[in-house]
Design an enzyme around this catalytic site. Structure first.
Site, mmCIF file in Angstrom:
data_model
loop_
_atom_site.group_PDB
_atom_site.id
_atom_site.type_symbol
_atom_site.label_atom_id
_atom_site.label_comp_id
_atom_site.label_asym_id
_atom_site.label_seq_id
_atom_site.Cartn_x
_atom_site.Cartn_y
_atom_site.Cartn_z
ATOM 1 N N ASP A 155 -49.130 95.368 44.248
ATOM 2 C CA ASP A 155 -50.005 96.252 44.997
ATOM 3 C C ASP A 155 -49.682 97.691 44.563
ATOM 4 O OD1 ASP A 155 -51.976 97.216 46.590
ATOM 5 O OD2 ASP A 155 -51.321 96.206 48.411
HETATM 6 C C1 BGC Z 1 -54.349 97.951 48.693
HETATM 7 C C2 BGC Z 1 -54.922 96.848 47.856
HETATM 8 C C3 BGC Z 1 -55.883 97.411 46.845
HETATM 9 C C4 BGC Z 1 -55.168 98.438 46.016
HETATM 10 C C5 BGC Z 1 -56.034 99.043 44.916
HETATM 11 C C6 BGC Z 1 -53.818 99.096 47.862
HETATM 12 O O1 BGC Z 1 -53.498 100.191 48.632
HETATM 13 O O2 BGC Z 1 -53.338 97.433 49.529
HETATM 14 O O3 BGC Z 1 -55.516 95.880 48.652
HETATM 15 O O4 BGC Z 1 -56.432 96.406 46.054
HETATM 16 O O5 BGC Z 1 -54.729 99.479 46.860
HETATM 17 O O6 BGC Z 1 -57.007 99.859 45.416
#
Ligand code: BGC
Length: 764
Positions: free
Chosen positions: A298
């Site tokens: 993540d």
């Molecule tokens: C989120 C993810 C997301 C990623 C990219 C993160 O802050 O938890 O779910 O896919 O950002 O945008």
């Protein structure tokens, strides 16, 4: 002679060079099996280029403009040109994607194409309802279709990988990200996960080669939905039983459905950040489940391991993440900075790097990116697909199917189509932004059909709108906190006046679109701002209220549940929201949604969910206080999981099980007759729950193990059958082993988790 020799030598060199070149490009030969193509490519890659594949950067400069100068962006740009970037996220639009892909393919030594990721959560520009809302349809075909529409639009703008579906199970409505998933139940969650994976990727791996499919990503692995007290990014502390029986099943289902990527999560589990968890990523996912796609971290989660206190610096964080099976670094910039050195120092085995790179390249090959890196870069397709009529029709259909009728005591709905004075009240009724919901990075602001616009399509009545009070001050956005206006009541009088004059009052209340989603946890589940007060004021002058809720999470509305005769859960329904709501209110569509998540009576009941354990003191037989309950509120939810009404009614009878006792492994057949006993044609979700009455470990009081969405004309009866096998009757013990134990089982079949016909059988 010399001359002849020179010519011979020259020709030889050219031929040799040609052969060498052909050998170098042999991985481009489509007729070779993918694994062989990967081998051929990897043999040519330097360690820097391998690590480069494991590096993902956010869209960092005006890609179609001049190259960036100075700072971080310049560094990232240089990395891209050196082949040190394997993927980018948030670059979108054919022109932009082509520009970055061109650098990767034409300027780097090996020309390996980028995989382009984006959060396509409930559509790209043409938005479906938020995922929680869609889940209320219990309609797997519709959910699959909705993901197909999202894939169609995303692939048309150059994107080939979505960070969806989010398949976290959760039980706490305070968590803002409940809007992004399928609700509280692992069985329903697993079915929806499969539908979404197939919608994005197609039915088989070969479908990934098509131009209108994209790779999906199961997130967040794992247990992110159990953030304590519903506060986003908070600590997770769950039992093995919850992990194995509740959290993991949808991820396993997505793996079995062929999902190509996983994203890990921000939380810790037993003190280990998921990004550094070998147990989750290597033992379970890549080991037991044999997942052969790749895991992306993540956002920045490798670096966050330092803040968690699990790694002392970037080098240690990278070492722990890669050893634990995190294949691609999203935006920490740590793999690209640290991994080569870690391999040279012997802290990370090169075989682990090879494994990660092989996984990433595999997905790129499967998408056909090596055969045509620009396959998603067709301006004509982009123009034809994004916002098309077909896609709008598709999301409208999904939106209608997502609506849940929670109460219709005085049969105010469906509305009569003529001769009525209708007052439409609430700022959200005239809001073209909020219905788009959260997580809609590519959709333009104010592009939803509002409820007001939807209702204006019905011209037979006299419709008057008054907002009553504003909801927010200023513009709300993806990154900013939503600020509520709590003081200006100057619009109340006008709203009361039209309400007093109306036959029916439709009030649209709830949360603004960005009040849920990532980082949007709430400690209250009430109607924000002045809305509750407005509702009570209007009720005083006209109690014939149809309350239409627009929200991204279960709300706790005890006063409304008691006093307001009609309540419609209309979530954040996407681009076509207002049309969907109007068609349901006017009875052109008979609602059939069922809640995928329990609605509490007040926030203090959270976490509240239907498949809880009995406890030793579940019920009260006298006035004694010593049983599991609250002294100030009933212990049941306001609206339970699986609940939802229709304009018609359904009767259940003749629940039958084909035998009373079964041998292990023998299928159990359960059937029930369902009759449409009301005055409208309609749809019903027939639900089957089991209760394993005793075992080596205590089991929940109820577990959903089957459902079917049926359509019945008025007066029609259908027999619905379910088959229960070992797959439905067993559970995981605390070591993660699946057990099917002899004993007695209760079953319940009905239209909600709180009541139905009951029977039982024995498993010998
Ligand atoms: C989120 C993810 C997301 C990623 C990219 C993160 O802050 O938890 O779910 O896919 O950002 O945008």
């Amino acid at each position: 002679m010399i001359h002849k020799n020179l010519i011979f030598a020259g020709t030889f060199c050219l031929l040799a060079f040609g052969t060498l070149n052909a050998q170098k490009k042999a991985y481009l030969d489509k007729s070779k099996p993918t694994e062989e193509r990967i081998d051929l490519l990897m043999k040519q890659m330097t360690i820097e280029e391998k690590v480069g594949q494991m590096n993902q950067y956010n869209g960092f400069w005006e890609v179609t403009g001049p190259a960036p100068k100075g700072g971080n962006a310049e560094v990232k740009y240089e990395h891209l040109r050196k082949g040190w970037v394997g993927s980018m996220l948030n670059v979108r639009g054919v022109k932009e994607v082509r520009a970055v892909q061109k650098i990767a393919v034409e300027e780097t030594r090996l020309g390996i194409p980028l995989i382009i990721g984006f959060d396509v959560i409930h559509g790209y520009k043409t938005l479906s309802p938020i995922p929680l809302a869609e889940s209320a349809s219990w309609d797997m075909e519709a959910i699959k279709k909705s993901a197909q529409i999202a894939a169609d639009e995303a692939s048309a703008v150059g994107i080939n990988w979505t960070f969806a579906p989010m398949i976290d199970i959760y039980r706490d409505a305070r968590w803002g990200r409940v809007m992004e998933g399928a609700g509280e139940d692992p069985y329903l969650g697993s079915k929806i996960a499969i539908a979404r994976v197939k919608g994005f990727q197609g039915e088989t791996k070969a479908d990934l080669l098509k131009v209108n499919t994209i790779a999906a990503c199961a997130k967040h692995f794992a247990a992110y939905g159990f953030a304590e007290a519903g506060r986003d990014y908070n600590t997770v502390d769950i039992s093995n039983s919850t992990l194995y029986n509740t959290v993991l099943p949808p991820f396993k289902a997505a793996t079995d459905a062929g999902i190509r990527t996983f994203m890990n999560s921000f939380n810790i589990l037993n003190g280990v950040p998921a990004t550094g968890s070998s147990f989750l990523q290597r033992d379970i996912l890549k080991g037991n489940w044999k997942f052969d796609g790749f895991v992306v971290t993540d956002w920045g989660s490798i670096r966050e391991m330092i803040v968690h206190g699990y790694a002392k610096d970037g080098a240690e964080a990278s070492e722990r993440a890669v050893n634990a099976g995190s294949d691609m670094d999203m935006e920490s910039s740590l793999y690209v900075a640290e991994l080569v050195k870690l391999v040279q120092e012997g802290k990370v085995k090169e075989t682990l790097i090879d494994d990660a790179v092989r996984r990433i390249l595999r997905v790129k090959f499967e998408l056909g990116l090596f055969d045509d890196p620009y396959k998603y870069c067709d301006e004509k397709r982009e123009k034809a697909i994004v916002g098309s009529k077909a896609n709008n029709d598709g999301v409208l259909d999904m939106a209608k199917k997502s609506i849940v009728l929670l109460k219709n005591d005085k049969n105010l709905l469906p509305l009569k189509k003529s001769g009525q004075k209708i007052a439409l009240i609430g700022a959200l009724a005239n809001d073209k932004n909020s219905p788009l919901g959260s997580w809609r990075i590519a959709a333009d602001d104010n592009t939803a059909v509002s409820v007001l616009e939807g209702m204006q399509q019905y011209k037979g009545n006299q419709l008057t709108f008054e907002k009553g009070a504003d909801l927010t001050i200023g513009k709300t956005s993806f990154t900013n906190e939503v600020v509520l206006n709590t003081t200006d009541k100057s619009g109340f009088e006008a709203a009361k006046k039209v309400a007093a004059n109306a036959d029916v009052v439709v009030m649209v209340l709830g949360e603004v679109g960005f009040q849920t989603g990532e980082g949007r946890s709430r400690s209250n589940l009430d109607l924000p701002g002045l809305q509750q007060e407005l509702l009570e004021e209007i009720y005083k002058v006209n109690p014939n209220i149809v309350l239409v809720l627009n929200n991204g999470r279960p709300l706790a509305l005890p006063w409304a549940a008691k006093n307001i005769p009609t309540i419609v859960e209309a979530w954040h329904l996407g681009t076509q929201a207002g049309n969907a709501v109007a068609q349901v209110l006017y009875g052109d569509y008979n609602p059939s949604g069922k809640l995928p998540m329990s609605f509490p009576r007040n926030v203090g009941q959270c976490p509240i969910y239907y498949n809880n354990y009995s406890t030793g003191r579940p019920g009260n037989s006298d006035t004694n206080v010593f049983w599991s309950h609250y002294t100030d509120v009933e212990k049941t939810p306001q609206f339970p999981f699986g609940f939802g009404l229709s304009y018609t009614t359904f009767d259940y009878k003749n629940l039958k099980i084909n035998k009373t006792a079964f041998a292990k492994g023998e299928p159990v057949t359960v059937s029930v007759e369902v009759t449409n006993s009301g005055n409208y044609d309609g749809k019903e979700v027939v639900q089957l729950y089991i209760h394993d009455e005793f075992g080596s470990l205590a089991r929940p009081v109820k577990e959903l193990k089957g459902f079917e969405l049926i359509e019945l004309k008025k007066g029609e009866t259908k027999t619905v059958s379910f088959t229960l096998t070992d797959k439905e009757l067993g559970f995981y013990n605390n070591d993660g082993n699946y057990l099917v134990e002899p004993g007695t089982f209760k079953i319940m079949v009905g239209g909600s988790s709180d009541k139905g016909l009951e029977s039982g059988f024995e498993l010998k």
